[in-house]
Design an enzyme around this catalytic site. Sequence first.
Site, PDB file in Angstrom:
ATOM      1  CG  ASP A 104       5.706  -0.223  -7.160  1.00 57.40           C
ATOM      2  OD1 ASP A 104       5.651   0.799  -6.437  1.00 57.40           O
ATOM      3  OD2 ASP A 104       5.010  -0.365  -8.181  1.00 57.40           O
ATOM      4  CE  LYS A 114       2.090   0.310 -10.529  1.00 56.95           C
ATOM      5  NZ  LYS A 114       3.428   0.827 -10.142  1.00 56.95           N
ATOM      6  CE  LYS A 148       3.379  -3.109 -10.080  1.00 58.05           C
ATOM      7  NZ  LYS A 148       4.678  -2.414 -10.030  1.00 58.05           N
TER       8      LYS A 148
END
Length: 238
Positions: free
Chosen positions: A94, A185, A156
């Site tokens: 991430d 996400k 995200k």
Amino acid sequence: MLPTVEQVAKMIDHSLLRPDLTVGEVRQGCELAASRGTKSVCVRPSDVALAVAALHGTGVLVGTVVGFPHGNTLTAIKVAETKALVEAGADEIDMVLDIGRLRSGDAAYVRDDIAAVVQAAGGRCVKVIQENAYLTNDQKVLGCRLVEEAGAQFVKTSTGFAPGGATLADIRLMRATVSPAIEVKAAGGVRTLDTLLELVEAGATRFGATATAAILDDLAARHRGERTSVVAAADGAY
């Protein structure tokens, strides 16, 4: 119809990113993730080897963060960090994009920064954090498009360390911006089952959460309630 507990667990990246967590607390978090069958844990870079060992054979993936939480490290540093974390056993990355460069409209820099991490990840899943709390809607859209162009798998919303986290409006906007090949996400503020389910309806497929046990326990309780109601109705019919 409610999803199953197992289905929701496989949407959760159990977050272990607080800077004050002890090694013992990280181990406990890994044990919780394994017992609940989450998709992954997301740990600090220095905890990757620990998490890999703790989760061996459980089926829970080990995720970690790059350029966290501000995204403004040099691309070369992000690349080196990614390679080191992959070597340590990380399954997912991430990364935080360069927020200031995105706000400046420097699309080429942001795209190339992401693409370099994607390449360094060697085929592993890369989720790109935009930190939406600092962005206008136009900047969010641009970020999403650059993430897709750069070859990452997820957009995200947040790190969880900015002034705001995931919102319904942002999830809808991100889902509408990227193609079906890219997943969304949600992270930051996903603390209840109702919030998670609302965000699923809006288009999110993965969630960063610290309240994993509470979310899954609530869902299990609701399923027990549904079964009780069905049994009661059936008894009444006879």
